[in-house]
Write a protein that holds these residues in place. Structure first.
Motif, PDB file in Angstrom:
ATOM      1  N   VAL A 100       0.869  -1.182   0.000  1.00  0.00           N
ATOM      2  CA  VAL A 100       0.000   0.000   0.000  1.00  0.00           C
ATOM      3  C   VAL A 100       0.902   1.226   0.000  1.00  0.00           C
ATOM      4  O   VAL A 100       1.732   1.391   0.895  1.00  0.00           O
ATOM      5  N   GLU A 101       0.755   2.048  -1.015  1.00  0.00           N
ATOM      6  CA  GLU A 101       1.601   3.244  -1.140  1.00  0.00           C
ATOM      7  C   GLU A 101       0.746   4.464  -1.447  1.00  0.00           C
ATOM      8  O   GLU A 101      -0.259   4.370  -2.160  1.00  0.00           O
ATOM      9  N   GLU A 102       1.179   5.591  -0.925  1.00  0.00           N
ATOM     10  CA  GLU A 102       0.526   6.849  -1.249  1.00  0.00           C
ATOM     11  C   GLU A 102       1.206   7.448  -2.470  1.00  0.00           C
ATOM     12  O   GLU A 102       2.415   7.713  -2.454  1.00  0.00           O
ATOM     13  N   MET A 103       0.457   7.645  -3.539  1.00  0.00           N
ATOM     14  CA  MET A 103       1.005   8.205  -4.775  1.00  0.00           C
ATOM     15  C   MET A 103       0.776   9.715  -4.778  1.00  0.00           C
ATOM     16  O   MET A 103      -0.352  10.176  -4.567  1.00  0.00           O
ATOM     17  N   PRO A 104       1.824  10.502  -4.980  1.00  0.00           N
ATOM     18  CA  PRO A 104       1.668  11.963  -4.954  1.00  0.00           C
ATOM     19  C   PRO A 104       0.786  12.439  -6.094  1.00  0.00           C
ATOM     20  O   PRO A 104       0.638  11.778  -7.128  1.00  0.00           O
ATOM     21  N   SER A 105       0.177  13.585  -5.887  1.00  0.00           N
ATOM     22  CA  SER A 105      -0.704  14.159  -6.897  1.00  0.00           C
ATOM     23  C   SER A 105       0.102  14.658  -8.083  1.00  0.00           C
ATOM     24  O   SER A 105       1.273  15.028  -7.964  1.00  0.00           O
ATOM     25  N   LYS A 106      -0.529  14.629  -9.254  1.00  0.00           N
ATOM     26  CA  LYS A 106       0.089  15.153 -10.472  1.00  0.00           C
ATOM     27  C   LYS A 106      -0.680  16.387 -10.917  1.00  0.00           C
ATOM     28  O   LYS A 106      -1.881  16.324 -11.175  1.00  0.00           O
ATOM     29  N   GLY A 107       0.016  17.501 -10.991  1.00  0.00           N
ATOM     30  CA  GLY A 107      -0.637  18.746 -11.379  1.00  0.00           C
ATOM     31  C   GLY A 107      -1.651  19.165 -10.338  1.00  0.00           C
ATOM     32  O   GLY A 107      -1.376  19.198  -9.137  1.00  0.00           O
ATOM     33  N   LYS A 108      -2.881  19.425 -10.787  1.00  0.00           N
ATOM     34  CA  LYS A 108      -3.937  19.869  -9.886  1.00  0.00           C
ATOM     35  C   LYS A 108      -4.735  18.704  -9.302  1.00  0.00           C
ATOM     36  O   LYS A 108      -5.600  18.903  -8.467  1.00  0.00           O
ATOM     37  N   GLY A 109      -4.468  17.491  -9.793  1.00  0.00           N
ATOM     38  CA  GLY A 109      -5.204  16.331  -9.298  1.00  0.00           C
ATOM     39  C   GLY A 109      -4.761  15.946  -7.893  1.00  0.00           C
ATOM     40  O   GLY A 109      -3.660  16.276  -7.451  1.00  0.00           O
ATOM     41  N   SER A 110      -5.619  15.250  -7.206  1.00  0.00           N
ATOM     42  CA  SER A 110      -5.292  14.809  -5.848  1.00  0.00           C
ATOM     43  C   SER A 110      -4.505  13.509  -5.895  1.00  0.00           C
ATOM     44  O   SER A 110      -4.520  12.782  -6.891  1.00  0.00           O
ATOM     45  N   GLY A 111      -3.807  13.192  -4.826  1.00  0.00           N
ATOM     46  CA  GLY A 111      -3.044  11.971  -4.742  1.00  0.00           C
ATOM     47  C   GLY A 111      -3.951  10.754  -4.630  1.00  0.00           C
ATOM     48  O   GLY A 111      -5.146  10.872  -4.338  1.00  0.00           O
ATOM     49  N   ARG A 112      -3.363   9.587  -4.891  1.00  0.00           N
ATOM     50  CA  ARG A 112      -4.125   8.342  -4.808  1.00  0.00           C
ATOM     51  C   ARG A 112      -3.394   7.346  -3.924  1.00  0.00           C
ATOM     52  O   ARG A 112      -2.181   7.444  -3.740  1.00  0.00           O
TER      53      ARG A 112
END
Length: 312
Positions: free
Chosen positions: A226-238
């Motif tokens: 389980v990993e937190e993926m950083p947001s890209k641009g204006k989108g939120s992280g996943r």
């Protein structure tokens, strides 16, 4: 943070839900808590872990222990599950015995009743699925179960876990028999189970719902990462979740994957939506299927999957 003072005579404690497979224990837990903390399916023996859900009211805090259904085991996993349910009886303040009110009592019910009579714990009986009993048959159905319970003196409640009928009265009755004590968990908590366990259960639930008897109980799920993926641009992280679904035969793997991967994609979509509700955020889910022959009878494999022998 302002802390609300507890009511005088506040009660708290643990209550185990005991019964045969598929009598509605997990559905009742979700109904009482008002949130989805236990997986449900039409397939018997859905529950494998002793999941704890937390119900907090103004008068009491009840920790509901949802146990695997008590049945005749046919492999080591089955033995571990029954052992888990039976050992829970000795670790709680009260027992809720769930019986299927829409069916006549059977030998399995009588076995569990005799088992509970050997304990010195308060027991309350829930005749679940009472909405499925025609009105004209209810006196007869009630009498059959009162004959089974004649020597126990246990209170009997008529409920429907699916709709909530009879559940508020059940909560009051259970709370009244709990010992006085403080809240054991923060009032906003609905479960104390690790997030990874809940994620694995959500995936397994989709397998049970979508494959039914084609891939019965020879399925287990492990959360590999389980990993937190950083947001890209204006989108939120996943939150990225990588999980493996274990089966015992190659034919089961083929069923789970489906033509062109269609079944595995459908399983993943259903589980991902549930996970997003669980963690309140977007999820990227990747599923793999692995064949591990006869894993339900291998102690080491069971321990790796969290089905260790009780007391170890």
């Amino acid at each position: 943070m302002q802390v609300t003072p507890l009511a005088e005579g506040h009660r708290s404690g643990f209550v185990a839900l005991i019964g045969r497979p598929n009598v509605g224990k997990s559905t009742l837990v979700n109904q009482l808590v008002g949130d989805k903390v236990a997986i449900t399916s039409p397939v018997a023996q859905t529950t494998r872990n002793r999941l704890r859900a937390i119900l907090t009211t103004a008068e009491a805090q009840l920790i509901l222990v949802d146990t695997p259904g008590i049945h005749k085991p046919h492999h080591l996993l089955g033995e571990r599950l029954v052992q888990s349910a039976r050992s829970a009886i000795g670790e709680v303040d009260q027992v809720l015995l769930l019986l299927e009110g829409c069916e006549p009592p059977g030998r399995g019910d009588a076995f569990i009743v005799n088992l509970l009579r050997q304990q010195r714990l308060p027991v309350q009986v829930v005749l679940n699925k009472w909405d499925q009993v025609p009105t004209e048959r209810r006196p007869e159905a009630d009498a059959a179960y009162r004959d089974l319970l004649a020597e126990s003196g246990w209170p009997i409640h008529h409920c429907c876990a699916l709709t909530g009928e009879g559940c508020p009265e059940l909560v009051q009755a259970v709370s009244a028999l709990m010992p006085e004590g403080p809240q054991l968990y923060p009032p906003e908590m609905v479960s104390d189970q690790p997030e990874r366990l809940l994620m694995a259960e959500l995936i397994r639930e989709q397998v049970l719902l979508l494959t039914r008897e084609e891939v019965p109980h020879s399925v287990a799920v492990s959360i590999d990462r389980v990993e937190e993926m950083p947001s890209k641009g204006k989108g939120s992280g996943r939150t990225a979740v990588l999980a493996t679904v274990l089966v015992e035969r190659k034919s089961q793997k083929g069923i789970l994957i489906g033509k062109g991967g269609a079944m595995l994609k459908t399983i993943g979509q259903g589980a991902r939506l549930q996970m997003q509700t669980l963690i309140d955020g977007p999820v990227y889910l990747e599923l793999f299927v692995k064949v591990v022959p006869d894993w339900r009878s291998k102690p080491q494999r069971l321990a790796e999957l969290g089905y260790a022998e009780e007391g170890r």
